[in-house]
Design a protein around this motif. Sequence first.
Motif, short mmCIF file in Angstrom:
data_model
loop_
_atom_site.label_atom_id
_atom_site.label_comp_id
_atom_site.label_asym_id
_atom_site.label_seq_id
_atom_site.Cartn_x
_atom_site.Cartn_y
_atom_site.Cartn_z
N GLN A 172 15.89 33.86 13.70
CA GLN A 172 14.77 33.20 14.63
C GLN A 172 15.52 31.78 14.88
O GLN A 172 14.52 30.72 15.87
N ALA A 173 16.67 31.07 13.78
CA ALA A 173 16.86 29.99 14.09
C ALA A 173 17.72 30.23 15.68
O ALA A 173 17.69 29.15 16.20
N ALA A 174 18.39 30.86 15.59
CA ALA A 174 18.85 31.74 16.83
C ALA A 174 18.09 31.30 18.06
O ALA A 174 18.72 30.60 19.41
N LEU A 175 16.56 31.71 18.21
CA LEU A 175 15.74 31.75 18.96
C LEU A 175 15.26 30.51 18.61
O LEU A 175 15.50 29.94 20.18
N ASP A 176 15.15 29.66 17.71
CA ASP A 176 14.61 27.90 18.34
C ASP A 176 16.03 27.07 19.11
O ASP A 176 15.73 26.59 19.48
N ALA A 177 17.33 27.42 18.70
CA ALA A 177 18.16 26.76 19.09
C ALA A 177 17.92 26.86 21.18
O ALA A 177 18.55 26.11 21.38
N LEU A 231 26.32 25.56 27.63
CA LEU A 231 25.03 25.34 26.31
C LEU A 231 25.88 26.30 25.18
O LEU A 231 25.25 27.22 25.91
N HIS A 232 25.81 25.59 24.22
CA HIS A 232 26.07 27.31 23.09
C HIS A 232 25.54 26.47 21.63
O HIS A 232 24.59 25.78 21.15
N ILE A 233 24.55 28.08 21.45
CA ILE A 233 24.08 27.93 20.59
C ILE A 233 25.19 28.33 18.80
O ILE A 233 25.05 29.43 19.17
N PRO A 234 23.84 28.13 17.82
CA PRO A 234 24.81 28.38 16.68
C PRO A 234 24.18 31.25 16.20
O PRO A 234 23.28 31.02 16.73
N PRO A 235 25.38 31.14 16.56
CA PRO A 235 25.48 32.23 16.42
C PRO A 235 23.88 32.99 14.84
O PRO A 235 23.96 32.16 14.17
N GLU A 284 15.33 24.03 27.08
CA GLU A 284 14.97 22.46 27.53
C GLU A 284 16.02 21.62 27.72
O GLU A 284 15.61 20.60 28.18
N GLN A 285 16.64 21.45 26.80
CA GLN A 285 17.75 20.44 27.52
C GLN A 285 18.10 19.91 28.74
O GLN A 285 18.89 19.71 29.43
N ALA A 286 18.84 21.89 29.13
CA ALA A 286 19.19 21.65 30.35
C ALA A 286 18.71 21.84 31.80
O ALA A 286 18.72 21.74 32.81
N GLY A 287 17.30 21.93 31.12
CA GLY A 287 15.88 22.44 32.34
C GLY A 287 15.72 23.63 32.81
O GLY A 287 16.68 24.09 32.93
N PRO A 288 14.41 23.88 32.40
CA PRO A 288 14.28 25.77 32.44
C PRO A 288 15.19 26.05 33.49
O PRO A 288 15.65 27.58 34.11
N GLU A 289 14.48 25.17 34.69
CA GLU A 289 14.93 25.55 36.68
C GLU A 289 16.04 25.35 36.48
O GLU A 289 16.85 25.66 38.36
N ASN A 290 17.27 24.96 35.52
CA ASN A 290 19.39 24.53 35.85
C ASN A 290 19.29 26.13 34.84
O ASN A 290 21.08 25.84 35.15
#
Length: 453
Positions: free
Chosen positions: A183-188, A169-173, A194-200
Amino acid sequence: MTGPAVDAASTSVFPKYLDRVYPSVDRGEGVWLLATGGRRILDAVSGGAMTAGLGHGLGEIADAAQAAMGDIAYYYAHHFTNHPQERLAARLVEIAPEMAKVRFLSGGSEANETALRLARQYHVDRGEGSRWRVISPAQAYHGGTMATVALTGRPNFHAPFDPYLSEHLHIPPSTSRFDPTGQAALDALDEAIEQAGPENVSAFFCEPVSGASLPGYSPPDRFWEGLAERRDRYGFLVCFDEVVTGMGRTGGWFAYQGLPITPDIVTIGKMLGGGYMPLAATMCRRPVYDTLASGSKEFDLGHTWDGAPLSCAVGLAVLDYVERHDLPGLAAERGPALLDRLRTALEGYAIVGEVRGRGFLLGVEYVDPRDGASIPPDSLGIAGRIDDCAMENDLLVMSTHPNADGFAGDQTVFAPALTSTDEELAEMIDRLARAVGEVDRTVTDLLANGGAI
């Protein structure tokens, strides 16, 4: 390009660009490359890959290699250890006291793949075998193996190899153009977790200061603080790719040592061998190592030249040189003035947007001259024009054209050897400004005449 050159199609060498003519370099002297026929090229990017950070021709390093070669040729690290390897590891954890153990490899791609496998093994040995997903900034570069290519979110890097790549999974820089606060990067990041599941989630993987993908860029402290908080909350590891930044380039031994976060795993390369020997390393904190030591008691990953005595002996000689001349301190001291001089030299050019960086790792990001802010259209070909004009001025720089990624436009890396003199740095900046000026005029004329869309 001018001067003696070799057409890629006429040789048995398999280069990157199959339709390009390449100058042939015979030898180097400091930060100068001497091509066949006497042409002298000034190197402003440490060999082209931010690797030859000490320049060329240091006799003491060649002597160290010759002495080690006279002792023993080769053996496999799974069977033995050796004094150069042990000494170099001990020295590294002295200058990186946050780390506890070191694994030596041949290059940055291997080091980053080792970091991935180490993070995975850590979670498995803790009984959390579901953790394999990795989150990383999309605009990045971590190497050329399938595992490390998958760490980036860059479509041009993935094609045509998508079938071989893991689905990370990737987030914008959090660049100044899109997210100046972080903050936008932290939100992403929250959305990705959440998408991956924290346990994964196994790890967050990033560069503390970017190299070729976003030269000289680092997120604001707000992002690092938020990343540290989420690591503690969710239990994933933080891996820093310091293949470019490590060993002094950004004004400290390691870039992470100036940030409000301590990574769990750090990779280094390039400057570790100084361009004299392929050498890299993966370092980890004590809890990571202790988990394996009390769990599986094994880390079954080996490359042929891991920890070889010859490579490590050269690494020791490089480290001796860097320490004796305090190159990290000099990069910290000289870096701000170098950045100011580069900014001043490029002021007034319509295609120049942000000029940024730390120490001796600087970047120039270009913009559409019509609005002075947006990503330039592909048709302008600014990156290629900059490199070609610089080479015509006998200057080596490295420019990139990641427009398709959506996060950055054409950029140039300015990363000279840490041993460059003030006069040599001034000449590099003068030649780069000359090249940028030529491209600025060409692009302005193209747009004025409707030659680009």
